[in-house]
Each structure stands twice: as C-alpha cells, then as structure tokens.
Enzyme design. Structure first.
Site, short mmCIF file in Angstrom:
data_model
loop_
_atom_site.label_atom_id
_atom_site.label_comp_id
_atom_site.label_asym_id
_atom_site.label_seq_id
_atom_site.Cartn_x
_atom_site.Cartn_y
_atom_site.Cartn_z
N ASP A 94 0.83 -1.21 0.00
CA ASP A 94 0.00 0.00 0.00
C ASP A 94 0.87 1.26 0.00
O ASP A 94 0.82 2.07 0.94
CB ASP A 94 -0.94 0.00 1.21
CG ASP A 94 -1.99 -1.09 1.14
OD1 ASP A 94 -2.28 -1.57 0.03
OD2 ASP A 94 -2.51 -1.49 2.20
N GLU A 287 -11.41 -2.25 -2.84
CA GLU A 287 -10.79 -1.41 -1.81
C GLU A 287 -9.70 -0.54 -2.44
O GLU A 287 -9.53 -0.50 -3.66
CB GLU A 287 -10.20 -2.28 -0.70
CG GLU A 287 -9.16 -3.28 -1.17
CD GLU A 287 -8.73 -4.25 -0.08
OE1 GLU A 287 -9.29 -4.20 1.02
OE2 GLU A 287 -7.81 -5.06 -0.34
#
Length: 410
Positions: A94, A287
C-alpha cells in the site's frame, strides 16, 4: 422363448409398415426405444454445450490471467497484454509516493509507517526512518503498524492519513498526522478522523455500513478537501473534510457519496461472519481507492479482488486476484463510470493493469504527476519470490491517455 418375447413386446396389431418381428430378433439399433434415443441425443447436445461453455470460461479466465482486456476477447486484433512492471526490488505494501524537489518519498505499511527516499522512482530506495515515533494514539486495531498511509501537502504542511484495523473486520478508524517536512522526526498524531464499527460517530451512515480503511484525500481546485475511503462490505465512500483537514466537515451530516462497489460476492461468507467481522453476504472484494485528475477528468482508481493471506496451493481463480481498475467523472464527487457507461457502484470498472509475467496481483495503487507524465505505482507479488504479505514489491508504469482513458506503458 420366441413366443414369450413376442408377448412381452407387442400388444394388439402393429400399424401397417412396422417391423412385426419379435423385439429380441430385430437388429440391435431397433431394440432401443425411441424415447431412449431422444434422451441420449439430448444428453449429447447438453454435454457439447457444457464443453464449449467450459472452454469459453477457461479462455476468459486465462486471458485475464495473462493480462488481456476482458472486453477484447473474441477480437484477436484488439487483444493486448499488459506491459511488464518497472520493478524496483523495494518491498512495500500500500505505497504512497511524493516528489519533493529532486527527491522521492515512499511511505508504506510497517511499524510506525516506514519512510524511504530515492533519487528516482526506480530507486535505489533507502529507509530513512518512520513517520510516527510511537504507536498510533487511536485505541483500535494494529496501532503499531498502521495501514495504507496516504500523504499530501497543502500550504507547506504535510498530512498523512492512515488506517488502523484488524484484518477481516470493519471495527476500524482513519487517523491523521501532520508535519512541516516530509521526512521523519517531526510528525504530530492527531488521532481519529472517522471510525466505523464501534466508537463515537460510528452509528451514523455511512459509517454503519462501511469500513474506515484505505484513505485517500483530494484537494480540489476550489480548495475543498474530500476523503475517499472504504474496503469490502459496501465498497468505496467519500465525505468532505473540514477546513483544518483533520475532521469531517460535519459530524452529524457527513454528506457521503458511495462511489464504487462490487455487488457480487466473490466467495462464500465465513460461517461466523457478522456485521463487524466478516460480511454475512460474502466478500465484496473492492478497496484501495485513489482519485487523480487529468485534462478535465477525475479518475477513481481502486483495487479489485484478493490480495492478502494467499496460499500457493490455493490461489484465487484467475481474474479474482488483485487488479487495478478505474472509472472517470467530470466531478470529484462522481458518479464514476467505465467506458461502457456502467456506474462503478453497479459493478462497473475499467481494467487498467493486471497480472502478467512476473507481476502477480498488482494493487494498492496511486498516481503521481511526475513532470508532465502521470505514473501509476502499486505493490505486486512475484510468485517466484513469495506471496506472503511481506513479499510485496513496488512497481510502476507511466500512463498515456487514449480518448481520455489511462493506458499503462512499458
């Protein structure tokens, strides 16, 4: 025996033209009742259709796995493979990247949020410290290793939005820390911006149906701040932030928009699933939202599919691993649609980058404007290296825009 067979085979006078020989004395093919022949023919037809359908599905899944565009199947001239990732050999998960002068800053998941710097996107990346000096002040989830940080700069102040949670649960919160420099050593943790599952304000829609992780903050040309967030459950949501960028514009009326969702479950729910840990309707795998802007269009990027806790002997079906998708809108508040005009809330989404070659399950993406080029960056797995969470690597590809749609370049 012959008489008995004839008695068993016939009753009454046979119609004119029928074979009057006893059943057992006829050729073999005439001994089979017509209804059986019809049933066998029907069964053969169904088997043929099943085989063709299976081949079609396998072609679709294999094409996806090879990095082809689903909408291009059936047109050999239009089918194209994704370009290989520009690899950095830097482990990350991420990521968010800023360019400050001639130096690049990488922030990603790690104890207290790791910070690396490099002279270029390709590296070499050097770890220079952590963003937080201690655990997050938010009493939730994994406080020691906040997830999915995103960093922006506004008027000389750097804002890092991060999430704390527990895998598979939406008892989560998004926090924010600020600093007057992008490096380590001077960040102040302000704590909760929003939270879901439990805690103050979590009983207000959309916090009652969403998961407060994977934050992305956009500052519009008008100076408005928009926080986009969400994971699984009911997908991606967005709320306006206040002028201080540290809290929602309203705590009682969030003015929320649902921007994207995967309406179909990609698997069976955990038998212990509830509204907090595990979705009783199954995993709606979407997401990691990020919003970028180019030439009059706002682009909502997101990760679709499964990314984590993968097992080598039980990988997701081809096409259900992480991939990077996008929709666009003239407004940062949506609605966002794909090329066909399908709203992302209704399951739309344009596939921009997926598994190919040594690149498996790319996602957790962002877009950096580097000079006059947009660069798509993300984490990915190389199955020859490993598929554990800590094996994820940083990759990137420049983008070009074709008819207003981003296309990854080698």
């Amino acid at each position: 025996m012959i008489v008995r067979a004839a008695h068993l085979s016939w009753s009454g006078v046979p119609p004119s033209g029928h074979d009057t020989r006893p059943w057992l004395l006829r050729p073999f093919w005439q001994q089979i009742p017509r209804r059986w022949i019809k049933m066998l023919a029907l069964l053969g037809l169904l088997c043929f259709i099943s085989v063709c359908l299976g081949l079609s599905i396998n072609q679709r899944d294999q094409a996806f796995a090879n990095g082809r565009k689903l909408q291009d199947l059936g047109n050999d001239q239009a089918v194209s493979h994704f370009p290989p990732s520009r690899q950095t050999h830097q482990t990350t998960h991420d990521p968010t990247i800023l360019r400050v002068g001639d130096e690049y800053y990488l922030y990603h998941v790690g104890e207290h949020i790791f910070i690396h710097t490099a002279p270029s996107m390709a590296g070499p990346w050097k770890r220079v410290g952590t963003l937080l000096d201690a655990n997050s002040v938010i009493p939730k989830g994994d406080r020691a290793a906040p997830w999915a940080p995103t960093v922006i700069t506004v008027d000389g102040t750097y804002y890092c939005y991060y999430s704390v949670s527990k895998a598979g649960c939406r008892d989560s919160a998004i926090g924010v820390a600020t600093s007057n420099s992008p490096g380590p050593g001077n960040w102040h943790d302000h704590g909760i911006v929003i939270q879901t599952g439990t805690g103050n304000g979590s009983d207000i829609h959309p916090y009652t149906v969403s998961n407060a992780i994977d934050p992305s903050t956009l500052i519009t040309p008008e100076g408005d701040a928009l926080l986009t967030y969400g994971s699984y459950w009911n997908g991606i949501f967005q709320i306006p932030l206040g002028k201080d960028l540290l809290s929602p514009r309203s705590t009682t009326d969030p003015d929320a928009r649902q921007l994207a969702w995967e309406p179909k479950s990609l698997g069976m729910p955990n038998r212990l699933a509830n509204t907090i840990c595990g979705d009783p309707t199954g995993p709606h795998a979407i997401e990691g939202a990020f919003i970028s802007y180019n030439a009059g269009w706002y682009y909502l990027w997101y990760s679709h599919g499964f990314c984590c806790n993968l097992k080598e002997d039980n990988l997701p079906p081809a096409g259900q691993e992480y991939s990077i998708r996008v929709g666009r809108s003239n407004s940062p508040r949506g609605p966002f649609t794909d090329k066909s005009g399908t709203d992302l809330v209704k399951g739309g989404g344009e596939l921009v980058y997926g598994s190919n070659g040594d690149t498996y399950a790319p996602g957790g993406q962002g877009v950096l404007r580097d000079g006059d080029t947009d660069v798509l960056y993300y984490h990915y797995l190389n199955k020859t290296v490993g598929i554990a969470f800590q094996d994820a690597l940083l990759g990137f590809n420049p983008l070009k825009y074709v008819d207003g749609w981003p296309v990854a370049q080698a």
